[in-house]
Design a protein around this motif. Sequence first.
Motif, PDB file in Angstrom:
ATOM      1  N   LEU A 195       0.818  -1.210   0.000  1.00  0.00           N
ATOM      2  CA  LEU A 195       0.000   0.000   0.000  1.00  0.00           C
ATOM      3  C   LEU A 195       0.853   1.262   0.000  1.00  0.00           C
ATOM      4  O   LEU A 195       0.704   2.154   0.845  1.00  0.00           O
ATOM      5  N   LEU A 196       1.735   1.351  -0.968  1.00  0.00           N
ATOM      6  CA  LEU A 196       2.639   2.489  -1.117  1.00  0.00           C
ATOM      7  C   LEU A 196       1.864   3.734  -1.523  1.00  0.00           C
ATOM      8  O   LEU A 196       0.974   3.678  -2.367  1.00  0.00           O
ATOM      9  N   ASP A 197       2.197   4.893  -0.917  1.00  0.00           N
ATOM     10  CA  ASP A 197       1.567   6.133  -1.340  1.00  0.00           C
ATOM     11  C   ASP A 197       2.584   7.037  -2.041  1.00  0.00           C
ATOM     12  O   ASP A 197       3.744   6.671  -2.223  1.00  0.00           O
ATOM     13  N   ARG A 198       2.158   8.233  -2.425  1.00  0.00           N
ATOM     14  CA  ARG A 198       3.012   9.111  -3.225  1.00  0.00           C
ATOM     15  C   ARG A 198       4.273   9.552  -2.483  1.00  0.00           C
ATOM     16  O   ARG A 198       5.279   9.868  -3.099  1.00  0.00           O
ATOM     17  N   SER A 199       4.223   9.596  -1.168  1.00  0.00           N
ATOM     18  CA  SER A 199       5.385  10.021  -0.391  1.00  0.00           C
ATOM     19  C   SER A 199       6.436   8.926  -0.253  1.00  0.00           C
ATOM     20  O   SER A 199       7.510   9.162   0.293  1.00  0.00           O
ATOM     21  N   GLY A 200       6.120   7.729  -0.735  1.00  0.00           N
ATOM     22  CA  GLY A 200       7.051   6.611  -0.616  1.00  0.00           C
ATOM     23  C   GLY A 200       6.871   5.793   0.645  1.00  0.00           C
ATOM     24  O   GLY A 200       7.614   4.846   0.896  1.00  0.00           O
ATOM     25  N   GLU A 201       5.855   6.122   1.443  1.00  0.00           N
ATOM     26  CA  GLU A 201       5.599   5.394   2.679  1.00  0.00           C
ATOM     27  C   GLU A 201       4.744   4.169   2.391  1.00  0.00           C
ATOM     28  O   GLU A 201       3.818   4.221   1.581  1.00  0.00           O
ATOM     29  N   SER A 202       5.051   3.057   3.054  1.00  0.00           N
ATOM     30  CA  SER A 202       4.313   1.817   2.852  1.00  0.00           C
ATOM     31  C   SER A 202       4.184   1.079   4.171  1.00  0.00           C
ATOM     32  O   SER A 202       4.656   1.553   5.218  1.00  0.00           O
ATOM     33  N   LEU A 203       3.561  -0.094   4.121  1.00  0.00           N
ATOM     34  CA  LEU A 203       3.418  -0.892   5.341  1.00  0.00           C
ATOM     35  C   LEU A 203       4.758  -1.257   5.954  1.00  0.00           C
ATOM     36  O   LEU A 203       4.859  -1.475   7.166  1.00  0.00           O
ATOM     37  N   LYS A 204       5.796  -1.307   5.146  1.00  0.00           N
ATOM     38  CA  LYS A 204       7.103  -1.699   5.658  1.00  0.00           C
ATOM     39  C   LYS A 204       7.913  -0.505   6.158  1.00  0.00           C
ATOM     40  O   LYS A 204       8.977  -0.679   6.753  1.00  0.00           O
ATOM     41  N   SER A 205       7.439   0.714   5.913  1.00  0.00           N
ATOM     42  CA  SER A 205       8.170   1.905   6.339  1.00  0.00           C
ATOM     43  C   SER A 205       8.281   1.951   7.857  1.00  0.00           C
ATOM     44  O   SER A 205       7.362   1.551   8.580  1.00  0.00           O
ATOM     45  N   TRP A 206       9.399   2.494   8.333  1.00  0.00           N
ATOM     46  CA  TRP A 206       9.680   2.539   9.766  1.00  0.00           C
ATOM     47  C   TRP A 206       9.792   3.976  10.218  1.00  0.00           C
ATOM     48  O   TRP A 206      10.512   4.783   9.638  1.00  0.00           O
ATOM     49  N   ARG A 207       9.080   4.324  11.301  1.00  0.00           N
ATOM     50  CA  ARG A 207       9.108   5.683  11.817  1.00  0.00           C
ATOM     51  C   ARG A 207       9.781   5.799  13.171  1.00  0.00           C
ATOM     52  O   ARG A 207      10.098   6.901  13.613  1.00  0.00           O
ATOM     53  N   GLY A 208       9.967   4.718  13.868  1.00  0.00           N
ATOM     54  CA  GLY A 208      10.470   4.754  15.235  1.00  0.00           C
ATOM     55  C   GLY A 208      11.952   5.012  15.331  1.00  0.00           C
ATOM     56  O   GLY A 208      12.645   5.219  14.328  1.00  0.00           O
ATOM     57  N   PRO A 209      12.494   5.009  16.556  1.00  0.00           N
ATOM     58  CA  PRO A 209      13.938   5.196  16.750  1.00  0.00           C
ATOM     59  C   PRO A 209      14.740   4.085  16.089  1.00  0.00           C
ATOM     60  O   PRO A 209      14.260   2.950  15.951  1.00  0.00           O
ATOM     61  N   TRP A 210      15.973   4.384  15.710  1.00  0.00           N
ATOM     62  CA  TRP A 210      16.779   3.449  14.922  1.00  0.00           C
ATOM     63  C   TRP A 210      17.002   2.126  15.635  1.00  0.00           C
ATOM     64  O   TRP A 210      17.019   1.067  15.013  1.00  0.00           O
ATOM     65  N   TRP A 211      17.167   2.200  16.972  1.00  0.00           N
ATOM     66  CA  TRP A 211      17.507   0.963  17.679  1.00  0.00           C
ATOM     67  C   TRP A 211      16.345  -0.031  17.730  1.00  0.00           C
ATOM     68  O   TRP A 211      16.550  -1.230  17.900  1.00  0.00           O
TER      69      TRP A 211
END
Length: 702
Positions: A195-211
């Motif tokens: 479910l990719l959108d125009r911004s490039g964000e998808s179900l697999k995109s990660w928003r949390g802290p790197w660790w």
Amino acid sequence: MKTRDQSQNAGTVPPSSDIHPFLKGNFAPVETEFISFPCKVQGVIPPEFIGGQYIRNGGNPIHPPEKGRHYHWFDGDGMLHGVYFTPEGVPLYTNRHLATSLLKMTLLLLRSPIPSIALLISPLSSLHRIVAAILQSFFLALRARLGVLSVANTSVFWWGTTSAESDHRLLATCESGPPLEVRVPELETVGWDRLLDRSGESLKSWRGPWWKRFALSRIQEDWMTAHPRVDPVDGTLLFYSTQMFEAPHARYSVIDSSGQHLVWKQGVDIGRAKMMHDFAATRTHTILLNLPLTLAPTNLLSLLPLIHFDRSLPSEFVIFPRLLRSAATPQEPIRFTESEPCLIFHTANAWDEPTADGVAINMLACRFKSAKLVYAAGAIDIPAAERGQDVVQLHYYQFGIPQAYLNKESVDSGRISHSFSLMAIPFEFPTMPTHLSMSASRYVYGCTMQSGSFDERLGGAAKVDCLVKVNVEDLIRRGKISGDSPADSRTTLEILQQWKQGIRGPIEVFALPEGLYAQECQFVPRTDAKTEDDGYLVTYIVYDESNLGQDGTPLPDEGSELWIIDAKNMAEGLESVVCRIELPQRVPYGLHGTWIPASKLQRQRSHPPIEQPLLQAKLERSRLQHFVSILFDRPPDRQRSAFERLVLNVMWPMSVVMLLLALYEAARMFKPIRPATSSLSWPQMISLPIAFVAVVVFRSTR
């Protein structure tokens, strides 16, 4: 057109009286795939069906477990069964396995690589066995680079965006992964759709802290519910996902008709990890079912099964505006609590109703009072607390949303103004006209039976011999006036008998002839319909089970049928059957399906030709060939990360040295004369394992 000798249609289960009850009879899987097989027709196909396709999903294990091993009806590799009505009016039957990564591993290992749901819910499962099964699954997934632990065997839905005319697709779903795109009408697997959108964000995109990228919660990052909701008016897609390893344990998302993410993985606190199969939505609000069926690793620490129905927890309904915590709706959800624990697998509908002091949220759901079905569908011992008869009933809830909440003020809890069952008969697999969902409608359709209930063991949970139409508008009105629960206390047999006597009522039952069984139905409206029930029900009708062998195994050359039933006159029985379509093989008892009209099917997004071998061809390949293909092959143009290149550059010269050392030690071991009392040195003992590792590393660095 590709077909296979129909004598193989009996499935892959060996004839034995000891077969798991959910692998015998018409639960038994089939191993033959038909592509666009023309079917015989009895009756007349209604014009509303021309150019459309009916598709149903369900588990079909290609390597069922051996005797004594766990199995659950909800297990099994996903298989779609579809009937496409060509513009010429010829029905074409196609069935295909969904080509998932887990299917490849199952073909390799000759068994499912993931643990059965029955193992995770059984009170007799030991802690070490559950942990070992889970760790083995993740190890195989990492080693074989599966990426997704889903068999996509639960449901299918059609969705598309208005950003492009040909951007609609069929998606197969399961709770343990993202949706899987399938091309119709021949049901080829396209691939995972995140479910990719125009911004490039998808179900697999990660928003949390790197660790946290290395935490266990990362495993479930692209999971979503098997029952997303599509608004029939504006095309909005709503769904949620659950998290076992990280709070908050539910995430909620909304995608508009252009494909833009309006709400994305917004956390909703549900207290602890739960097994949530469905939810509900109106045109303005969303309802999450926070019920006592827990799915938490912490259960194991208390010596409980991973999936456990905790009767100490209440039934909570979490309601919030669609655009949760946006600039327009900044407040927290309202929580409605019912003290009696319950279990809801499927909701039928939900809608808004204005009131004097706010708005009422109405919901219809198939409500159990216990988790007996969860255990019965796995044919395992039922805990004492869940024993006893538990009839799943169509239940009505009304939740009052105060005006203060609509004015963007925070409200901690709300009041359930109404909660009662509409009828006494068992009712599951609800469906309704899709164009009326999320709004008040008069009728809901579903499955029932003349005797017994869905919680019975030994296969009774899914043997449906009646379809039912419920005038929910009438029964809700009755229940509010009388306060009775259920509003209609008649049994299925009493309803059938009264209709024969000319006594009409709010419930109509279509009873199948003895020995025949139905599955979930879909409603197809008639063109220019004058009433809500002016249309047809389409469902797979199972072949006569009197044809089963003495040990319960299906006999060859016995196929199922697809029936089209006049929904407006369904209580007339066989006289309401408009059309019967003979299929070339059985359609095993399955789960959920959908109807795609011709107008939508023509808007499918295009793809390059997809080569997908038939299941018959896959089963004929050698195990060794699969082993080499899955575990060792590397695409020559594969992009390696900097870290991977560094590790390989270090390991490559080391592997050459160790391989030479291994060959030297092996030569010493096989000298013609050796002292009888000599012992092996440590290089000799590890020479062969080192040689094997060196070969693997050499293969990886190609």
